[in-house]
Design a protein around this motif. Structure first.
Motif, PDB file in Angstrom:
ATOM      1  N   GLU A   1       0.635  -1.422   0.029  1.00 44.83           N
ATOM      2  CA  GLU A   1      -0.052   0.026   0.062  1.00 44.83           C
ATOM      3  C   GLU A   1       0.947   1.180  -0.044  1.00 44.83           C
ATOM      4  O   GLU A   1       0.355   2.274  -0.141  1.00 44.83           O
ATOM      5  CB  GLU A   1      -0.849   0.106   1.291  1.00 44.83           C
ATOM      6  N   SER A   2       2.217   1.341   0.127  1.00 41.31           N
ATOM      7  CA  SER A   2       2.961   2.569   0.243  1.00 41.31           C
ATOM      8  C   SER A   2       2.969   2.993  -1.120  1.00 41.31           C
ATOM      9  O   SER A   2       3.524   2.400  -2.196  1.00 41.31           O
ATOM     10  CB  SER A   2       4.180   2.019   0.573  1.00 41.31           C
ATOM     11  N   TYR A   3       2.725   4.127  -1.151  1.00 41.02           N
ATOM     12  CA  TYR A   3       2.871   5.094  -2.316  1.00 41.02           C
ATOM     13  C   TYR A   3       3.266   6.509  -1.678  1.00 41.02           C
ATOM     14  O   TYR A   3       2.804   7.165  -0.983  1.00 41.02           O
ATOM     15  CB  TYR A   3       1.684   4.921  -3.265  1.00 41.02           C
TER      16      TYR A   3
ATOM     17  N   GLY B   1      -3.216   6.579  -5.932  1.00 36.56           N
ATOM     18  CA  GLY B   1      -3.652   5.827  -4.923  1.00 36.56           C
ATOM     19  C   GLY B   1      -4.425   4.452  -5.191  1.00 36.56           C
ATOM     20  O   GLY B   1      -4.940   3.941  -4.491  1.00 36.56           O
ATOM     21  N   LYS B   2      -4.212   3.949  -6.393  1.00 40.26           N
ATOM     22  CA  LYS B   2      -4.528   2.703  -6.775  1.00 40.26           C
ATOM     23  C   LYS B   2      -3.885   1.442  -6.648  1.00 40.26           C
ATOM     24  O   LYS B   2      -2.651   1.796  -6.994  1.00 40.26           O
ATOM     25  CB  LYS B   2      -5.544   2.650  -7.952  1.00 40.26           C
ATOM     26  N   PRO B   3      -4.244   0.348  -6.519  1.00 40.47           N
ATOM     27  CA  PRO B   3      -3.013  -0.854  -6.694  1.00 40.47           C
ATOM     28  C   PRO B   3      -2.735  -0.922  -8.256  1.00 40.47           C
ATOM     29  O   PRO B   3      -3.397  -0.724  -9.036  1.00 40.47           O
ATOM     30  CB  PRO B   3      -3.950  -1.982  -6.229  1.00 40.47           C
ATOM     31  N   THR B   4      -1.435  -1.180  -8.340  1.00 41.10           N
ATOM     32  CA  THR B   4      -0.972  -1.679  -9.782  1.00 41.10           C
ATOM     33  C   THR B   4      -1.149  -3.030  -9.907  1.00 41.10           C
ATOM     34  O   THR B   4      -1.816  -3.842  -9.181  1.00 41.10           O
ATOM     35  CB  THR B   4       0.579  -1.350  -9.750  1.00 41.10           C
ATOM     36  N   VAL B   5      -1.019  -3.392 -11.112  1.00 33.86           N
ATOM     37  CA  VAL B   5      -1.304  -4.908 -11.956  1.00 33.86           C
ATOM     38  C   VAL B   5      -0.547  -5.779 -10.925  1.00 33.86           C
ATOM     39  O   VAL B   5      -0.737  -6.950 -11.136  1.00 33.86           O
ATOM     40  CB  VAL B   5      -0.859  -4.758 -13.482  1.00 33.86           C
TER      41      VAL B   5
END
Length: 353
Positions: free
Chosen positions: A325-327, A341-345
């Motif tokens: 979740e770290s960005y 703020g969204k998960p990557t593939v």
């Protein structure tokens, strides 16, 4: 004989639509090596697919918000579950500056994980801050203690935190005693290269503390560089020769985009050797890769999930992504969350079932 070329292009198309624009380096050799053989494989029953989310409450307190793949703001645990995850790993520090990862913070995260129906791993660092291969500092309150006192400290701290979790209705499935203990913990008294017997005694003290509160919890000894069989044999031969008690051998794996296939193969060889040599189950407690290489990371995670699931005798217990979740957080670049703020593939690897 069926049409391999047709299937290849179909699979290439399916992979391509799941890739993001950040990673265009994945070549056909990677797709051929991984996609054909493993994207459709089912994992063994009870396999843990998880995430370490120790930063979550601190990030939320700073105002960070999280969104699912459709861009809808959502609770982190719901997002992770939607990506196929079923387990959460939570680190524990003794008396950390700022309070994050202390007993209170750990219980708060564990309650949320339980409410989401997630299985739980508790990860004791036995430090006030990060414990890893290069840092195993004693908590300030234990700084002057000799090894006998440290055995008691480890037992007391383990029991205190786990008893508080139990009182809060939390039952962890796994408990790590020490984090990335490549050269022991609680230096210098517990430094393995200085005194392996002391390190083994600390592990056993933690094990006994865990079992006194949660007899059925699986106790993990965690070492980084899961591809390094020489390191693992040195540590676990030393623990065996000094009578240490534990249940599971845990490892970390953080490859680069150009060596993940080699390191995954070496990690599988190492896992099978650990099972054969020590009669223990194994788990990959931490994985990660650069957030800018999300498509390659998806291939890496897919492959290590399948390799861990294929360990001899069903003795591979699971895989956890470290702080996906770290960005834009603390300069960490190996999460699996985009700047939007969204998960990557990358996290789609955990949708394997």
């Amino acid at each position: 004989m069926k049409k391999p070329i047709t299937y290849f292009y179909l699979l290439l198309f399916l992979l391509t639509i799941g890739c993001d624009k950040q990673d265009v380096t994945t070549d056909n050799s990677e797709i051929t090596a991984v996609t054909k053989t493993s994207l459709t494989k089912k994992l063994v029953t009870g396999f843990a697919k998880g995430a370490d989310i120790g930063w979550l409450t601190e990030m939320e307190a700073s105002g960070k918000k999280f969104y699912n793949s459709s861009g809808v703001q959502q609770d982190m645990f719901a997002i992770l579950k939607s990506k196929g995850m079923n387990s959460i790993r939570i680190r524990v520090w003794v008396n950390p500056s700022g309070g994050w990862n202390n007993q209170t913070d750990v219980i708060a995260k564990a309650k949320r994980a339980k409410a989401a129906g997630m299985r739980i791993m508790i990860d004791f660092h036995y430090s006030d801050t990060w414990a890893d291969p290069g840092n195993q500092a004693k908590p300030a309150a234990w700084s002057s203690h000799n090894i006998s006192q440290l055995y008691t400290d480890v037992w007391n701290h383990t029991v205190t935190v786990l008893t508080a979790l139990k009182s809060a209705g939390i039952t962890p499935e796994w408990v790590q005693v020490g984090n990335e203990t490549n050269n022991g913990m609680l230096w210098n008294e517990g430094k393995a290269s200085v005194n392996m017997k002391n390190f083994a005694g600390l592990i056993t003290s933690g094990y006994n503390g865990v079992k006194s509160v949660f007899p059925n919890a699986k106790v993990i000894v965690h070492v980084a560089n899961g591809y390094d069989n020489t390191l693992f044999r040195w540590i676990f031969d030393g623990l065996k020769n000094n009578g240490a008690s534990y249940n599971v051998i845990g490892m970390s794996l953080y490859p680069e985009t150009n060596n993940w296939q080699t390191l995954n193969n070496q990690c599988l060889t190492n896992m099978n050797d650990m099972v054969a040599r020590y009669g223990k189950k194994v788990m990959v407690c931490e994985v990660g890769m650069s957030v800018t290489a999300a498509a390659t990371c998806k291939l890496f995670v897919t492959d290590i999930l399948n390799k861990t699931s294929s360990v001899t005798g069903g003795n591979g217990l699971g895989v956890f992504y470290w702080e996906p979740e770290s960005y834009n957080w603390n300069g960490y670049t190996k999460g699996a969350w985009g700047s939007d703020g969204k998960p990557t593939v990358a996290l789609d690897a955990f949708l394997l079932n």
